[in-house]
Design an enzyme around this catalytic site. Structure first.
Site, PDB file in Angstrom:
ATOM      1  N   ASN A 219      -7.267   3.837   0.815  1.00 22.93           N
ATOM      2  CA  ASN A 219      -7.177   4.883   1.837  1.00 22.93           C
ATOM      3  C   ASN A 219      -8.265   4.809   2.897  1.00 22.93           C
ATOM      4  O   ASN A 219      -8.022   5.117   4.063  1.00 22.93           O
ATOM      5  CB  ASN A 219      -7.258   6.274   1.172  1.00 22.93           C
ATOM      6  CG  ASN A 219      -6.069   6.546   0.255  1.00 22.93           C
ATOM      7  OD1 ASN A 219      -4.987   5.973   0.440  1.00 22.93           O
ATOM      8  ND2 ASN A 219      -6.269   7.411  -0.737  1.00 22.93           N
TER       9      ASN A 219
ATOM     10  N   ARG B  77       3.123   6.992   5.577  1.00 23.68           N
ATOM     11  CA  ARG B  77       2.270   6.365   4.568  1.00 23.68           C
ATOM     12  C   ARG B  77       1.397   7.392   3.851  1.00 23.68           C
ATOM     13  O   ARG B  77       1.180   7.305   2.628  1.00 23.68           O
ATOM     14  CB  ARG B  77       1.385   5.306   5.228  1.00 23.68           C
ATOM     15  CG  ARG B  77       0.527   4.545   4.232  1.00 23.68           C
ATOM     16  CD  ARG B  77      -0.098   3.340   4.887  1.00 23.68           C
ATOM     17  NE  ARG B  77      -0.769   2.488   3.908  1.00 23.68           N
ATOM     18  CZ  ARG B  77      -2.060   2.179   3.972  1.00 23.68           C
ATOM     19  NH1 ARG B  77      -2.808   2.647   4.965  1.00 23.68           N
ATOM     20  NH2 ARG B  77      -2.599   1.406   3.058  1.00 23.68           N
TER      21      ARG B  77
ATOM     22  N   HIS C  15       7.935  -0.259   5.626  1.00 31.02           N
ATOM     23  CA  HIS C  15       7.203  -1.224   6.452  1.00 31.02           C
ATOM     24  C   HIS C  15       8.038  -1.716   7.631  1.00 31.02           C
ATOM     25  O   HIS C  15       7.650  -2.655   8.312  1.00 31.02           O
ATOM     26  CB  HIS C  15       6.692  -2.389   5.597  1.00 31.02           C
ATOM     27  CG  HIS C  15       5.557  -2.001   4.691  1.00 31.02           C
ATOM     28  ND1 HIS C  15       4.921  -2.890   3.855  1.00 31.02           N
ATOM     29  CD2 HIS C  15       4.931  -0.805   4.497  1.00 31.02           C
ATOM     30  CE1 HIS C  15       3.954  -2.260   3.174  1.00 31.02           C
ATOM     31  NE2 HIS C  15       3.952  -0.998   3.547  1.00 31.02           N
TER      32      HIS C  15
ATOM     33  N   HIS D 122       0.883   7.854  -0.215  1.00 28.01           N
ATOM     34  CA  HIS D 122      -0.435   7.786  -0.859  1.00 28.01           C
ATOM     35  C   HIS D 122      -0.856   9.121  -1.470  1.00 28.01           C
ATOM     36  O   HIS D 122      -1.684   9.150  -2.381  1.00 28.01           O
ATOM     37  CB  HIS D 122      -1.483   7.293   0.139  1.00 28.01           C
ATOM     38  CG  HIS D 122      -1.437   5.810   0.352  1.00 28.01           C
ATOM     39  ND1 HIS D 122      -2.544   5.059   0.624  1.00 28.01           N
ATOM     40  CD2 HIS D 122      -0.407   4.936   0.308  1.00 28.01           C
ATOM     41  CE1 HIS D 122      -2.204   3.781   0.748  1.00 28.01           C
ATOM     42  NE2 HIS D 122      -0.901   3.677   0.577  1.00 28.01           N
TER      43      HIS D 122
HETATM   44  C1  HEM Z   1       5.211  -1.766  -2.323  1.00 31.66           C
HETATM   45  C2  HEM Z   1       3.900  -1.642  -2.283  1.00 31.66           C
HETATM   46  C3  HEM Z   1       3.136  -1.377  -1.019  1.00 31.66           C
HETATM   47  C4  HEM Z   1       2.011  -2.027  -0.634  1.00 31.66           C
HETATM   48  C5  HEM Z   1       1.282  -3.119  -1.392  1.00 31.66           C
HETATM   49  C6  HEM Z   1       1.628  -1.488   0.641  1.00 31.66           C
HETATM   50  C7  HEM Z   1       0.510  -1.883   1.366  1.00 31.66           C
HETATM   51  C8  HEM Z   1       0.256  -1.542   2.673  1.00 31.66           C
HETATM   52  C9  HEM Z   1      -0.835  -2.053   3.451  1.00 31.66           C
HETATM   53  C10 HEM Z   1      -1.892  -3.040   2.963  1.00 31.66           C
HETATM   54  C11 HEM Z   1      -0.729  -1.517   4.697  1.00 31.66           C
HETATM   55  C12 HEM Z   1      -1.682  -1.769   5.880  1.00 31.66           C
HETATM   56  C13 HEM Z   1      -2.905  -0.872   5.706  1.00 31.66           C
HETATM   57  C14 HEM Z   1      -4.041  -1.207   6.632  1.00 31.66           C
HETATM   58  O1  HEM Z   1      -4.077  -2.271   7.247  1.00 31.66           O
HETATM   59  O2  HEM Z   1      -4.953  -0.372   6.743  1.00 31.66           O
HETATM   60  C15 HEM Z   1       0.411  -0.653   4.693  1.00 31.66           C
HETATM   61  C16 HEM Z   1       0.852   0.075   5.770  1.00 31.66           C
HETATM   62  C17 HEM Z   1       1.906   0.955   5.720  1.00 31.66           C
HETATM   63  N1  HEM Z   1       2.603   1.328   4.580  1.00 31.66           N
HETATM   64 FE1  HEM Z   1       2.596   0.377   2.832  1.00 31.66          FE
HETATM   65  N2  HEM Z   1       2.518  -0.541   1.016  1.00 31.66           N
HETATM   66  C18 HEM Z   1       3.455  -0.417   0.022  1.00 31.66           C
HETATM   67  C19 HEM Z   1       4.492   0.495  -0.015  1.00 31.66           C
HETATM   68  C20 HEM Z   1       4.700   1.469   0.931  1.00 31.66           C
HETATM   69  C21 HEM Z   1       5.576   2.595   0.763  1.00 31.66           C
HETATM   70  C22 HEM Z   1       6.367   2.910  -0.507  1.00 31.66           C
HETATM   71  C23 HEM Z   1       5.514   3.312   1.916  1.00 31.66           C
HETATM   72  C24 HEM Z   1       6.201   4.614   2.269  1.00 31.66           C
HETATM   73  C25 HEM Z   1       7.302   5.054   1.713  1.00 31.66           C
HETATM   74  C26 HEM Z   1       4.635   2.604   2.807  1.00 31.66           C
HETATM   75  C27 HEM Z   1       4.374   2.949   4.107  1.00 31.66           C
HETATM   76  C28 HEM Z   1       3.539   2.251   4.944  1.00 31.66           C
HETATM   77  C29 HEM Z   1       3.472   2.454   6.383  1.00 31.66           C
HETATM   78  C30 HEM Z   1       4.414   3.342   7.181  1.00 31.66           C
HETATM   79  C31 HEM Z   1       2.430   1.665   6.868  1.00 31.66           C
HETATM   80  C32 HEM Z   1       1.902   1.586   8.306  1.00 31.66           C
HETATM   81  C33 HEM Z   1       0.891   2.713   8.490  1.00 31.66           C
HETATM   82  C34 HEM Z   1       0.279   2.814   9.879  1.00 31.66           C
HETATM   83  O3  HEM Z   1       0.636   2.084  10.795  1.00 31.66           O
HETATM   84  O4  HEM Z   1      -0.619   3.676  10.025  1.00 31.66           O
HETATM   85  N3  HEM Z   1       4.134   1.514   2.154  1.00 31.66           N
HETATM   86  N4  HEM Z   1       0.986  -0.677   3.437  1.00 31.66           N
END
Ligand code: HEM
Ligand SMILES: *[C@@H]1O[C@H](CO)[C@@H](O)[C@H](O)[C@H]1NC(C)=O
Length: 324
Positions: free
Chosen positions: A98, A66, A198, A70
């Site tokens: 972030n 992630r 995800h 970002h």
């Molecule tokens: C399509 C639009 C996307 C939205 C709206 C989105 C939103 C989010 C949100 C809200 C979270 C949880 C954050 C939290 O609770 O603090 C999250 C986690 C995550 N996102 Fe996304 N995301 C998107 C696309 C992506 C993309 C493109 C990637 C990587 C290529 C990605 C990788 C991840 C990962 C791996 C997590 C888990 C992180 C962890 O456990 O520390 N996301 N995302």
């Protein structure tokens, strides 16, 4: 070209073209062999460090993946996300998407220290460390491998406004997601493939509360089970975690897409990818075909790594990833 004759005009023209080609920043290219002479162990060192970070805490792989997203979506893959705020500098780290959410900064610091030791100096950029770590995380958790061309340099700036406006939000609808990714040059299909990230990691209650209590395109047993650890009252249990992909949060695969077809997407922004709209068929394809998902995801990740990198003499190679 009109340069077949042995004239001095011809010579000057050729020299001019060669110089423009060499000096033009748009022609600067990343390459997997960029550190072949200056830090030949770069890929081994990062892989070993990522592996041990994930062994300490499985979630770290998701967090590093992630972080790469970002970083790259805000002014390109320039390690802008790593810069700490100071009295005179406000950066991306504390931007809304972030702050208290992106994690893994200590892992990047640790890798930087190890690389500086292995390579006899500060040679490898923080931006490259993020990019390699993201790939190694995917691989370590069972996902596809892909090449990571390197040679990025680190920014001396960061943009909080850019982070707030370019990074997608958890309550975004499909048209917004498509347009935010399109702004960065990605097709809707690539956006869906990248959302497959995800398949791993966790989200906080505050990001999915509204969905599990008020939305109707959600499997009711799934909603009930998520409500157990995410109270409805705003402010209570906001930081409680749930897996983005309930089946295997530490295993990279296409289960995420299968979950979407069963209305078990955790975030609003997940389920909009399969909610009767234009991307339903892509979700169905990925849910049935892990190989196609892996190929599309890999290609889109390489493309993400090419988002306006600083190269040549632009920016710098930071010695401390948190400061320029
Ligand atoms: C399509 C639009 C996307 C939205 C709206 C989105 C939103 C989010 C949100 C809200 C979270 C949880 C954050 C939290 O609770 O603090 C999250 C986690 C995550 N996102 Fe996304 N995301 C998107 C696309 C992506 C993309 C493109 C990637 C990587 C290529 C990605 C990788 C991840 C990962 C791996 C997590 C888990 C992180 C962890 O456990 O520390 N996301 N995302
Ligand atoms: C970031 O989070 C910290 C700690 O929760 C908080 O004190 C700070 O106000 C937040 N910063 C911004 C810009 O929201």
């Amino acid at each position: 070209m009109a340069c077949a004759t042995k004239s001095s005009l011809c010579l000057y023209l050729t020299l001019f073209i060669v110089m423009v080609t060499i000096s033009s920043p748009v022609s600067a290219q990343l390459s997997v062999s960029f550190y072949a002479n200056t830090c030949p162990s770069v890929f081994d060192t990062v892989r070993t460090a990522v592996r041990s970070a994930i062994n300490r805490e499985a979630r770290m792989g998701a967090s590093l993946l992630r972080m790469f997203f970002h970083d790259c979506f805000v002014n390109g893959c320039d390690a802008g996300i790593l810069l700490d705020d100071t009295a005179s500098f406000t950066g991306e780290k504390t931007a809304l998407p972030n702050n208290n959410s992106v994690r893994g900064y200590e892992v990047i610091d640790n890798i930087k220290t190890q690389l500086d030791r292995a390579c006899g100096g500060s040679v490898v950029s923080c931006a490259d460390i993020i990019a390699i770590s993201a790939r190694d995380s995917v691989v370590e958790l069972g996902g596809p491998s892909y090449s990571v061309p390197v040679g990025r340099r680190d920014a001396r700036t960061a943009s909080r406004d850019g982070a707030n406006s370019n990074l997608p939000g958890f309550s975004s609808n499909l048209d917004v997601l498509i347009s935010q990714f399109s702004n960065k040059g990605f097709t809707a299909r690539e956006m869906v493939a990248l959302s497959g990230a995800h398949t791993i990691g966790q989200a906080r209650c505050v990001t999915f509360r509204n969905r599990i209590y008020t939305e109707t395109n959600i499997d009711s047993a799934f909603a009930t089970s998520r409500q157990a650890n995410c109270p409805q009252a705003v402010g209570s249990g906001d930081d409680n975690l749930a897996p983005l992909d309930a089946q295997s949060p530490n295993r990279f695969g296409n289960n995420y897409f299968q979950a979407l077809t069963n209305r078990r997407g955790l975030l609003h922004s997940d389920q909009v990818l399969f909610n009767g709209g234009s991307t339903d068929s892509i979700v169905t394809t990925y849910s049935n075909d892990a190989t196609t998902f892996n190929t599309d995801f890999s290609n889109a990740m390489i493309k993400m790594g090419n988002l306006s990198p600083l190269t040549g003499t632009q920016g710098e190679v930071r010695t401390n990833c948190r400061r320029f």
